[in-house]
Motif scaffolding. Structure first.
Motif, PDB file in Angstrom:
ATOM      1  N   PRO A   1       0.803  -1.223   0.000  1.00 37.14           N
ATOM      2  CA  PRO A   1       0.000   0.000   0.000  1.00 37.14           C
ATOM      3  C   PRO A   1       0.842   1.282   0.000  1.00 37.14           C
ATOM      4  O   PRO A   1       0.453   2.281  -0.603  1.00 37.14           O
ATOM      5  CB  PRO A   1      -0.823  -0.124   1.296  1.00 37.14           C
ATOM      6  CG  PRO A   1      -0.930  -1.594   1.521  1.00 37.14           C
ATOM      7  CD  PRO A   1       0.386  -2.146   1.084  1.00 37.14           C
ATOM      8  N   ARG A   2       1.995   1.237   0.668  1.00 39.27           N
ATOM      9  CA  ARG A   2       2.901   2.376   0.618  1.00 39.27           C
ATOM     10  C   ARG A   2       3.464   2.544  -0.793  1.00 39.27           C
ATOM     11  O   ARG A   2       3.680   3.654  -1.267  1.00 39.27           O
ATOM     12  CB  ARG A   2       4.049   2.206   1.613  1.00 39.27           C
ATOM     13  CG  ARG A   2       3.643   2.408   3.075  1.00 39.27           C
ATOM     14  CD  ARG A   2       4.824   2.202   3.997  1.00 39.27           C
ATOM     15  NE  ARG A   2       4.505   2.523   5.379  1.00 39.27           N
ATOM     16  CZ  ARG A   2       4.687   3.716   5.929  1.00 39.27           C
ATOM     17  NH1 ARG A   2       5.180   4.706   5.212  1.00 39.27           N
ATOM     18  NH2 ARG A   2       4.375   3.933   7.187  1.00 39.27           N
ATOM     19  N   MET A   3       3.737   1.424  -1.441  1.00 37.19           N
ATOM     20  CA  MET A   3       4.244   1.463  -2.798  1.00 37.19           C
ATOM     21  C   MET A   3       3.226   2.059  -3.762  1.00 37.19           C
ATOM     22  O   MET A   3       3.590   2.661  -4.775  1.00 37.19           O
ATOM     23  CB  MET A   3       4.622   0.051  -3.263  1.00 37.19           C
ATOM     24  CG  MET A   3       5.977  -0.435  -2.792  1.00 37.19           C
ATOM     25  SD  MET A   3       7.338   0.564  -3.479  1.00 37.19           S
ATOM     26  CE  MET A   3       7.200   0.153  -5.216  1.00 37.19           C
ATOM     27  N   LEU A   4       1.914   1.888  -3.461  1.00 38.40           N
ATOM     28  CA  LEU A   4       0.874   2.414  -4.337  1.00 38.40           C
ATOM     29  C   LEU A   4       1.034   3.914  -4.520  1.00 38.40           C
ATOM     30  O   LEU A   4       1.005   4.424  -5.647  1.00 38.40           O
ATOM     31  CB  LEU A   4      -0.514   2.098  -3.767  1.00 38.40           C
ATOM     32  CG  LEU A   4      -1.698   2.730  -4.518  1.00 38.40           C
ATOM     33  CD1 LEU A   4      -1.812   2.143  -5.917  1.00 38.40           C
ATOM     34  CD2 LEU A   4      -3.001   2.515  -3.747  1.00 38.40           C
ATOM     35  N   SER A   5       1.200   4.632  -3.399  1.00 37.96           N
ATOM     36  CA  SER A   5       1.346   6.092  -3.491  1.00 37.96           C
ATOM     37  C   SER A   5       2.583   6.466  -4.287  1.00 37.96           C
ATOM     38  O   SER A   5       2.609   7.470  -5.004  1.00 37.96           O
ATOM     39  CB  SER A   5       1.406   6.702  -2.091  1.00 37.96           C
ATOM     40  OG  SER A   5       2.563   6.266  -1.395  1.00 37.96           O
ATOM     41  N   PHE A   6       3.623   5.629  -4.187  1.00 35.40           N
ATOM     42  CA  PHE A   6       4.852   5.871  -4.937  1.00 35.40           C
ATOM     43  C   PHE A   6       4.636   5.601  -6.427  1.00 35.40           C
ATOM     44  O   PHE A   6       5.054   6.387  -7.287  1.00 35.40           O
ATOM     45  CB  PHE A   6       5.963   4.974  -4.392  1.00 35.40           C
ATOM     46  CG  PHE A   6       7.257   5.046  -5.155  1.00 35.40           C
ATOM     47  CD1 PHE A   6       8.045   6.185  -5.100  1.00 35.40           C
ATOM     48  CD2 PHE A   6       7.685   3.979  -5.930  1.00 35.40           C
ATOM     49  CE1 PHE A   6       9.240   6.249  -5.795  1.00 35.40           C
ATOM     50  CE2 PHE A   6       8.869   4.035  -6.629  1.00 35.40           C
ATOM     51  CZ  PHE A   6       9.655   5.180  -6.562  1.00 35.40           C
ATOM     52  N   LEU A   7       3.963   4.504  -6.756  1.00 33.70           N
ATOM     53  CA  LEU A   7       3.739   4.129  -8.152  1.00 33.70           C
ATOM     54  C   LEU A   7       2.812   5.111  -8.864  1.00 33.70           C
ATOM     55  O   LEU A   7       2.891   5.269 -10.087  1.00 33.70           O
ATOM     56  CB  LEU A   7       3.146   2.720  -8.219  1.00 33.70           C
ATOM     57  CG  LEU A   7       4.067   1.580  -7.773  1.00 33.70           C
ATOM     58  CD1 LEU A   7       3.283   0.278  -7.680  1.00 33.70           C
ATOM     59  CD2 LEU A   7       5.249   1.426  -8.724  1.00 33.70           C
TER      60      LEU A   7
END
Length: 487
Positions: free
Chosen positions: A21-27
């Motif tokens: 989920p943290r990666m989502l904001s990054f992607l």
């Protein structure tokens, strides 16, 4: 041995489900910052401000009940009573919030300076997310790690896929297809972003709805009082941490002139994401090592191993800090696509150093976790929040987002120092302070020189990186040999 293997397996699965989920904001940053996707930098600023409020209200709606659920689920003989009490409490509080928020949506929109149609979408998303807090906790309590991870990953995949569909493909297809054009709306990009989130959250609740079908609807008033007062310090700590993490965007919007506020927030938020490499490293490290802290708390002299774990973290984290700073301008076109955002690249080294300090703080926090002094975690988080608020109010009018970056660094560094001080007082651990200080100070100094003095001079930057790497290898050569020999 099999129990330990199972522990590490579940830690990896939960870690993956937490990091994604943290990666989502990054992607999503490359998507949102691509020219032509959002109409302006200010539009991304609006999205960032709304998500900052999201973080705060998610903490309020959970009010520490997830932590209380774990504590009492393992403590009480009647586990069904714990499940029923916490589940009913979250359902009641979530719908009470939902009703009040819809009733006062216009006032909320005026207070937050956010369009009321966005507020409606946010209210629905917050409700749906709150309703799966206890179901997810129940999965974890019953070691259903794979189900937990699959649902979490599905949420991320659906959210990401719908963002790409709405912001890129729907617009392209609408140009050549009259039928699709009937569904497409111009200047609706922010709505599409939150509709994507809403659909993902709704699908998650549907997948988790079996929990509510199987749950025994038993509410114990006395048990709820115990759970609530146990959860209250967690709520305070969570609010303090959310202020440290996201409130600077809200303050930038509040304190800067209206004609530039959202644009500056957009720049700041986009460039802030480059520091996510450090955040992901620290999160993965903490999730992997935290079970070790507790499982070895009662062994003979665990402090020695705790000290070694932190030394490795500081060494690896310092290498990552300097590497990302040296190559920040190489990375930026891949993460923050539009040059309109690059003005805020100034913050990158400071935010990276700040997140390294935060990672060190989380590693230092072993002392209050294994000694059951968790109230100190709340005290230190509140201390950091006061620093964050005070410095942002002081510096934003003078330095804009640069002031927010400085405030973040000072807050996290202060929390790190405070945790070390109280840790040595209540649970002394023989940290090699000189070695860790050398790594932290030298990597920070090299980062500052490389970025602010010799920016994009890769001869200087790579030379500083190689010098630091050789220094770490020289100091840690015995530990490296030991690790290589260990099977």
């Amino acid at each position: 041995m099999s129990g330990l293997k199972s522990l590490f397996k579940q830690t990896f699965i939960y870690g993956l489900a937490t990091v994604l989920p943290r990666m989502l904001s990054f992607l999503l940053v490359p998507l949102y910052t691509t020219k032509g996707v959002l109409s302006s930098v200010a539009e991304y600023g609006k999205v960032s401000i709304i998500f900052s409020w999201f973080v705060i209200f998610n903490v309020l709606l959970a009010y520490g009940m997830e932590t209380a659920f774990f504590r009492f689920f393992n403590k009480e003989d009647d586990q069904d009573k714990v499940v029923g009490t916490s589940g009913i409490a979250l359902v009641f509080s979530s719908f009470a919030f939902f009703a009040l928020a819809l009733l006062f949506q216009n006032q909320i929109a005026e207070f937050t300076n956010i369009n009321v149609e966005f507020i409606r979408l946010v209210i629905w998303i917050l409700l749906l997310d709150a309703l799966v807090i206890i179901p997810f906790a129940w999965l974890r309590a019953n070691s259903r790690s794979m189900t937990y991870a699959i649902v979490k990953i599905m949420n991320v995949a659906v959210n990401l896929g719908l963002n790409v569909f709405f912001l890129i493909y729907l617009k392209k297809w609408a140009v050549n297809n009259d039928f699709i054009a009937g569904f497409y709306r111009t200047n609706f990009e922010i709505n599409y972003i939150f509709i994507s989130n809403l659909v993902a959250s709704a699908l998650t609740l549907i997948l988790m709805s079996r929990f509510y079908l199987k749950m025994q609807y038993r509410f114990d008033k006395q048990l709820f009082k115990q759970m609530f007062w146990y959860a209250f310090p967690v709520l305070i700590a969570g609010l303090a941490f959310s202020i440290n993490e996201t409130f600077d965007r809200i303050l930038l919007d509040y304190l800067l002139p209206d004609n530039i506020a959202e644009t500056k927030v957009g720049m700041y938020s986009a460039c802030y994401k480059i520091a996510i490499f450090m955040t992901l490293f620290a999160t993965a490290y903490r999730l992997g090592i935290e079970p070790y802290f507790f499982s070895h708390a009662k062994t003979e002299n665990p402090q020695k191993n705790y000290a070694l774990i932190l030394e490795f973290f500081v060494a690896f984290g310092s290498i990552m800090l300097l590497t990302v700073v040296v190559f920040a301008d190489v990375l930026k076109p891949y993460i923050v696509r539009s040059e309109a955002y690059w003005e805020a690249m100034w913050i990158v080294p400071l935010i990276l150093i700040a997140n390294l300090c935060l990672g060190i703080y989380h590693n230092l926090s072993v002392w209050y976790k294994v000694t059951d002094r968790t109230k100190y975690g709340a005290y230190i988080s509140v201390f950091g929040a006061f620093i964050t608020l005070g410095l942002n109010f002081l510096l934003i009018p003078i330095m804009e987002y640069r002031g927010s970056a400085i405030a973040t660094l000072v807050a996290y560094a202060s929390m790190m120092v405070a945790s070390y001080y109280y840790g040595q007082k209540y649970y002394p651990i023989p940290y090699n302070l000189k070695k860790m200080a050398l790594y932290l100070v030298l990597s920070s100094a090299f980062s500052i020189v490389s970025f602010y003095v010799y920016r994009e001079n890769y001869v200087v930057g790579i030379s500083l990186l190689m010098i630091f790497l050789l220094l770490v290898v020289r100091i840690e050569k015995n530990q490296i040999k030991h690790l290589l020999k260990t099977k």
